[in-house]
Motif scaffolding. Sequence first.
Motif, PDB file in Angstrom:
ATOM      1  N   LYS A 101       0.814  -1.213   0.000  1.00 24.77           N
ATOM      2  CA  LYS A 101       0.000   0.000   0.000  1.00 24.77           C
ATOM      3  C   LYS A 101       0.850   1.267   0.000  1.00 24.77           C
ATOM      4  O   LYS A 101       0.371   2.340  -0.369  1.00 24.77           O
ATOM      5  N   ASN A 102       2.118   1.148   0.403  1.00 24.98           N
ATOM      6  CA  ASN A 102       2.949   2.342   0.531  1.00 24.98           C
ATOM      7  C   ASN A 102       4.261   2.272  -0.238  1.00 24.98           C
ATOM      8  O   ASN A 102       4.986   3.271  -0.301  1.00 24.98           O
ATOM      9  N   THR A 103       4.598   1.142  -0.828  1.00 23.12           N
ATOM     10  CA  THR A 103       5.879   1.013  -1.515  1.00 23.12           C
ATOM     11  C   THR A 103       5.711   0.318  -2.856  1.00 23.12           C
ATOM     12  O   THR A 103       4.729  -0.396  -3.083  1.00 23.12           O
ATOM     13  N   VAL A 152      -1.346   5.704  -4.455  1.00 25.84           N
ATOM     14  CA  VAL A 152      -0.142   6.403  -4.018  1.00 25.84           C
ATOM     15  C   VAL A 152       1.055   6.008  -4.876  1.00 25.84           C
ATOM     16  O   VAL A 152       1.934   6.840  -5.169  1.00 25.84           O
TER      17      VAL A 152
END
Length: 636
Positions: free
Chosen positions: A352-354, A379
């Motif tokens: 979700k973030n990388t 993102v």
Amino acid sequence: MFKRVIYLVVLVFTTAVFGQNYAKHTVAKGETIQSIAQKYKVTPYDIYKLNPDSKNGIQPSSVLLIPKSVQVAPKPISVASTKEKTHEVVVGDTKYSIAKSYGISVSDLEKLNPDIKDNLPLGFKVKLSSVIQSQQQSVSKPKPVVATPFNHEVVAGDTKYSIAKKYGISVEDLEKQNPEIKDNLPLGFQLKIDTRTTSIPVTEDLKPHAKAINLLEYTVKSGETLFSLTHLFNLSEASLIGLNPTLKDGVKEGMVLKVPANLSFAKETKNSLRDLSKTITAQKKKQLVMFLPFNASKIQNDSVTSVSERLKKDKFLNMTLDFYSGALMAIDSAKVLGMNVDIKIFDSEETKNTTTALSVISSASFAETDAVIGPFYQVNVERVAAALESQNIPVISPLSKDDGKSYKNLYQSTPQNDDIRKAMFDYMHSKNGNIIGVIDPKKLAVKQYIQDFQKDVKIVGLSDKGGFVADSIKKYLVKDKLNYVVLVSEKTGTIFTATNAMISAMKDYQVQLVILEPNETLDFEEIDLKRLTKLKMAYPSASKDNDTEEAQQFEMAYKKKNRIFPNQYAVRGFDLTFDTLLRLSQDKPLQESLDNDATEQVESKFDYAKKLSGGYANNGIYILYYDEDLTIKQAE
């Protein structure tokens, strides 16, 4: 090695799917999901799980996969044994599943348990004995049900952390499923809890956002009028004045107006959708890069979990493989049509973030790249767009509905929730309709949206307990117009009363039912499909069923290659990839095609418009309705 891993995953995926225990059912004319579920003694949810596209309607002669139900031998319950008969609510229980398990109706269940009319709290002891005694019949022992989304009402002492921990999900998952609570957690709020998902960007229901409206400032130029401004911003006059009350005194040069940042500039209406397959040119080879999250390194490094076990549990990987299988079909079609395109597929290794997509961009040359599809998470696709913005390479977000940071080269291919809702109101206004709203008091975000942007909608008053009062619609009906009744409620009683009032009024008025988002209550047996078709229930959608010869050919070709019919993600993979390849194969720059050409593939429309905040949004949205011949049609 990477390609070998992907092929291994795809092979095991296919084997795992066909190891399931299911039957095939060919839909006959007049059949519904509810009637088919009754026939096979399964729930509608069981059918939707194997056939996701069936949520949008089923067509005669189409084939559904039906799970083989586990029959439980009926255990007679004597009158004496039912004196204190109850059922304790567990995760996944719904009123429908409990009623079905005990052979009673939802309405009888609600009569015996008035406290559960609005919600179904975990641990609640549902009374059953009086109903079962009055029926004097044998019923089966309730069988386990598959977990389905349910509600949790916020009470004093609740925190996001305590609620997430109680249901075994993360706080981030809780906020993803309920974007309204990102800034606060109001008492009495009905949280939607889905223990089956883990923040996959495309599995969110179409839920409205209750966050503060993100506004931009616009300075009025010489010669602009109220009419030209509403056209420019694609807003109604009432909405623009609502945001800028000073406009009531007239438009003046130099005025600073507030406008929603996520809106797109209005474009000239296109006469028709363009078929780009008719204008393919064998020009200089173009290059398309795709970032897909196979997360192959996790599979290789996991010495405990087998690939087949991972496929059973990893919904994100299954979604990726489905999308990839559709993309491969698009690439095959491009070869057949002679498109001069080079496709490179990279594993974006996403969380979700990388993502490793940025490492790929920094280590490989993108000088020859004409377009990028992916990654999946919003993102991550924003980071890729930022990295490629200086090279002016279009980056297309394939699945996310989120409205995040804007970049001039970022194209959101999936229509956002607010745009889908707005398209429905734009359609009703285009028909000069009289719009009436029946809004559940708990649907705060929808009510706020209407108050902010659809000020001409007449809101029907409800009772002190939030119930709909019969005949309260009638005073708002107009004789010489089509009256659209926007119903935003999941309460069976409200739906019954409101639709009864509408049907009764049809002898004197033109009336049509409208919903703004999927509503599970309408799938229950208690809501007769004929009721919805009589009222020609209309709704906005980012996709539609396609029964054309071309769509059927795609479906059969996919089944022949993959031994299963395509689901929504496979069709999406084909639609977006094929559409992008077609645009790359035109005798003009890709960005010019993205800006000017509206297209349609198997189930999706692509009509990109520039956003006020930068970047582009897809306004390709369908207005569909239930026709009286029990089919779903596109409104003109």
